[in-house]
Design a protein around this motif. Structure first.
Motif, PDB file in Angstrom:
ATOM      1  N   UNK A  27       0.814  -1.205   0.000  1.00  0.00           N
ATOM      2  CA  UNK A  27       0.000   0.000   0.000  1.00  0.00           C
ATOM      3  C   UNK A  27       0.857   1.268   0.000  1.00  0.00           C
ATOM      4  N   UNK A  28       0.279   2.339  -0.444  1.00  0.00           N
ATOM      5  CA  UNK A  28       0.909   3.670  -0.435  1.00  0.00           C
ATOM      6  C   UNK A  28       2.309   3.631  -1.027  1.00  0.00           C
ATOM      7  N   UNK A  29       2.384   3.182  -2.271  1.00  0.00           N
ATOM      8  CA  UNK A  29       3.676   3.036  -2.905  1.00  0.00           C
ATOM      9  C   UNK A  29       4.330   4.359  -3.229  1.00  0.00           C
ATOM     10  N   UNK A  30       3.595   5.451  -3.160  1.00  0.00           N
ATOM     11  CA  UNK A  30       4.179   6.742  -3.515  1.00  0.00           C
ATOM     12  C   UNK A  30       4.767   7.448  -2.314  1.00  0.00           C
ATOM     13  N   UNK A  31       5.023   6.738  -1.237  1.00  0.00           N
ATOM     14  CA  UNK A  31       5.630   7.342  -0.049  1.00  0.00           C
ATOM     15  C   UNK A  31       6.983   7.941  -0.366  1.00  0.00           C
ATOM     16  N   UNK A  32       7.361   8.989   0.362  1.00  0.00           N
ATOM     17  CA  UNK A  32       8.764   9.391   0.350  1.00  0.00           C
ATOM     18  C   UNK A  32       9.631   8.203   0.755  1.00  0.00           C
ATOM     19  N   UNK A  33      10.807   8.109   0.156  1.00  0.00           N
ATOM     20  CA  UNK A  33      11.700   6.984   0.432  1.00  0.00           C
ATOM     21  C   UNK A  33      13.086   7.501   0.768  1.00  0.00           C
ATOM     22  N   UNK A  34      13.818   6.703   1.506  1.00  0.00           N
ATOM     23  CA  UNK A  34      15.154   7.149   1.889  1.00  0.00           C
ATOM     24  C   UNK A  34      16.066   5.984   2.179  1.00  0.00           C
ATOM     25  N   UNK A  35      17.315   6.345   2.474  1.00  0.00           N
ATOM     26  CA  UNK A  35      18.337   5.361   2.836  1.00  0.00           C
ATOM     27  C   UNK A  35      18.983   5.778   4.157  1.00  0.00           C
ATOM     28  N   UNK A  36      19.212   4.788   4.989  1.00  0.00           N
ATOM     29  CA  UNK A  36      19.955   4.944   6.227  1.00  0.00           C
ATOM     30  C   UNK A  36      21.094   3.928   6.199  1.00  0.00           C
ATOM     31  N   UNK A  37      22.044   4.090   7.096  1.00  0.00           N
ATOM     32  CA  UNK A  37      23.118   3.109   7.203  1.00  0.00           C
ATOM     33  C   UNK A  37      23.545   2.973   8.657  1.00  0.00           C
ATOM     34  N   UNK A  38      24.092   1.799   8.965  1.00  0.00           N
ATOM     35  CA  UNK A  38      24.589   1.532  10.304  1.00  0.00           C
ATOM     36  C   UNK A  38      25.908   0.795  10.208  1.00  0.00           C
TER      37      UNK A  38
END
Length: 122
Positions: A27-38
């Motif tokens: 659902x809601x495929x148009x969400x803002x997207x991002x990348x994180x790292x650890x």
């Protein structure tokens, strides 16, 4: 519910490049997207994000070297990483949330991928 699946991690020499992909479904495929790292022994940190309209923002540590983009037709986000450094070594996580602020301010997006390892050798 949104499912995120990352791919494209691996081992690369310093100065090299990698491209990460994040395929979204649900659902809601148009969400803002991002990348994180650890990185080992460190807290997870924000890397980059792209909004529905294509607005992008980056952490200072990757600005000028990394590029985030999205292909809405394929429901996929990308992270092109150039001029990689050993300190970029980390598990990289894709994330998504309807609220931009949860990606770029609070670091608490509702949806996460499983992570993909990026290792940069010196």
């Amino acid at each position: 519910q949104v499912q995120l699946v990352e791919s494209g991690g691996g081992l690369v020499q310093a100065g090299g490049s990698l491209r990460l992909s994040c395929a979204a479904s649900g659902r809601t495929l148009s969400n803002p997207m991002g990348w994180f790292r650890q990185a080992p022994g460190k807290e997870r940190e924000f890397v980059a994000a792209v909004s529905r309209s294509g607005t992008v923002t980056y952490a200072d540590t990757v600005k000028g070297r990394f590029t985030i983009s999205r292909d809405s037709a394929k429901n996929t986000a990308y992270l092109q990483m150039n001029s990689l450094k050993p300190e970029d070594t980390a598990v990289y996580y894709c994330a998504a949330d309807p609220a931009w602020v949860r990606l770029v301010r609070t670091g608490t997006p509702n949806y996460w991928g499983q992570g993909t390892q990026v290792t940069v050798s010196s």
